[in-house]
Design a protein around this motif. Sequence first.
Motif, short mmCIF file in Angstrom:
data_model
loop_
_atom_site.label_atom_id
_atom_site.label_comp_id
_atom_site.label_asym_id
_atom_site.label_seq_id
_atom_site.Cartn_x
_atom_site.Cartn_y
_atom_site.Cartn_z
N UNK A 4 0.88 -1.15 -0.01
CA UNK A 4 0.02 -0.25 0.05
C UNK A 4 0.89 1.30 0.03
N UNK A 5 2.02 1.14 -0.06
CA UNK A 5 2.95 2.08 -0.24
C UNK A 5 3.78 2.73 1.23
N UNK A 6 3.52 2.13 2.26
CA UNK A 6 4.05 2.40 3.45
C UNK A 6 5.65 1.90 3.59
N UNK A 7 6.12 1.10 2.65
CA UNK A 7 7.37 0.43 2.92
C UNK A 7 8.35 1.29 3.49
N UNK A 8 8.60 2.42 3.00
CA UNK A 8 9.69 3.25 3.42
C UNK A 8 9.28 4.04 4.60
N UNK A 9 8.06 4.03 5.02
CA UNK A 9 7.92 4.59 6.50
C UNK A 9 8.01 3.64 7.44
N UNK A 10 7.94 2.09 7.26
CA UNK A 10 8.20 1.31 8.09
C UNK A 10 9.72 0.92 8.25
N UNK A 59 -0.55 -4.38 -11.65
CA UNK A 59 0.26 -3.37 -10.53
C UNK A 59 -0.26 -3.70 -9.27
N UNK A 60 0.50 -4.03 -8.31
CA UNK A 60 0.40 -4.31 -7.10
C UNK A 60 0.91 -3.25 -6.18
N UNK A 61 0.28 -2.32 -5.83
CA UNK A 61 0.81 -1.00 -5.09
C UNK A 61 1.67 -0.22 -6.39
N UNK A 62 2.98 -0.11 -5.93
CA UNK A 62 3.91 0.33 -6.85
C UNK A 62 4.82 -0.57 -7.61
N UNK A 63 4.50 -1.83 -7.53
CA UNK A 63 5.15 -2.88 -8.02
C UNK A 63 4.49 -3.33 -9.37
N UNK A 64 5.28 -3.33 -10.43
CA UNK A 64 4.60 -3.71 -11.94
C UNK A 64 5.09 -5.21 -12.05
N UNK A 65 4.15 -5.86 -12.49
CA UNK A 65 4.44 -7.27 -12.58
C UNK A 65 3.49 -7.61 -13.90
N UNK A 66 4.41 -8.40 -14.94
CA UNK A 66 3.90 -9.04 -16.22
C UNK A 66 2.62 -10.26 -15.87
N UNK A 67 1.73 -10.04 -16.57
CA UNK A 67 0.46 -10.81 -16.48
C UNK A 67 0.83 -12.43 -16.25
N UNK A 68 2.12 -12.85 -17.12
CA UNK A 68 2.39 -14.24 -16.87
C UNK A 68 2.79 -14.63 -15.37
N UNK A 69 3.13 -13.77 -14.62
CA UNK A 69 3.24 -14.18 -13.34
C UNK A 69 1.92 -14.52 -12.54
N UNK A 70 1.05 -13.57 -12.59
CA UNK A 70 -0.21 -13.94 -12.21
C UNK A 70 -0.80 -15.38 -12.79
N UNK A 71 -0.68 -15.45 -13.90
CA UNK A 71 -0.94 -16.82 -14.43
C UNK A 71 -0.48 -17.93 -13.78
N UNK A 72 0.94 -17.77 -13.61
CA UNK A 72 1.90 -18.90 -13.00
C UNK A 72 1.10 -19.13 -11.60
N UNK A 73 1.08 -18.05 -10.95
CA UNK A 73 0.50 -18.28 -9.31
C UNK A 73 -0.99 -18.79 -9.36
N UNK A 74 -1.88 -18.63 -10.21
CA UNK A 74 -3.28 -19.33 -10.81
C UNK A 74 -2.98 -20.79 -10.99
N UNK A 75 -1.73 -21.19 -11.61
CA UNK A 75 -1.61 -22.65 -12.00
C UNK A 75 -1.13 -23.44 -10.85
N UNK A 76 -0.75 -22.87 -9.59
CA UNK A 76 -0.30 -23.56 -8.52
C UNK A 76 -1.17 -24.34 -8.04
N UNK A 77 -1.04 -25.65 -7.57
CA UNK A 77 -1.93 -26.34 -6.81
C UNK A 77 -2.37 -25.96 -5.51
N UNK A 78 -3.83 -25.88 -5.16
CA UNK A 78 -4.01 -25.55 -3.88
C UNK A 78 -3.59 -26.85 -2.86
N UNK A 79 -3.39 -26.25 -1.69
CA UNK A 79 -3.01 -27.30 -0.58
C UNK A 79 -4.12 -27.40 0.40
#
Length: 79
Positions: A4-10, A59-79
């Motif tokens: 949420x953007x408070x990394x530097x504050x922490x 975009x996750x906060x100020x982190x830019x993430x290629x779509x392929x990463x999200x697709x990889x997370x969705x493909x991970x098996x649930x435990x």
Amino acid sequence: MVSSGIRETIRFLAQHKMVDVIVTTTGGIEEDFIKCMADTYLGDFARDGAALRKRGINRTGNLLVPNKVGEGLQAMPAT
């Protein structure tokens, strides 16, 4: 909270010994996986999310993430 953007504050509070303890959960663990799965880029909170999505970037906060990463997370098996 970090996304949420408070990394530097922490960091500042901890560096200047203005806190005694930091308690956290694994609520943001997906960010750690994302950072390990592909290159991510430091962006800006003011970036236009819709325009980024058209270019295949999320975009996750100020982190830019290629779509392929999200697709990889969705493909991970649930435990």
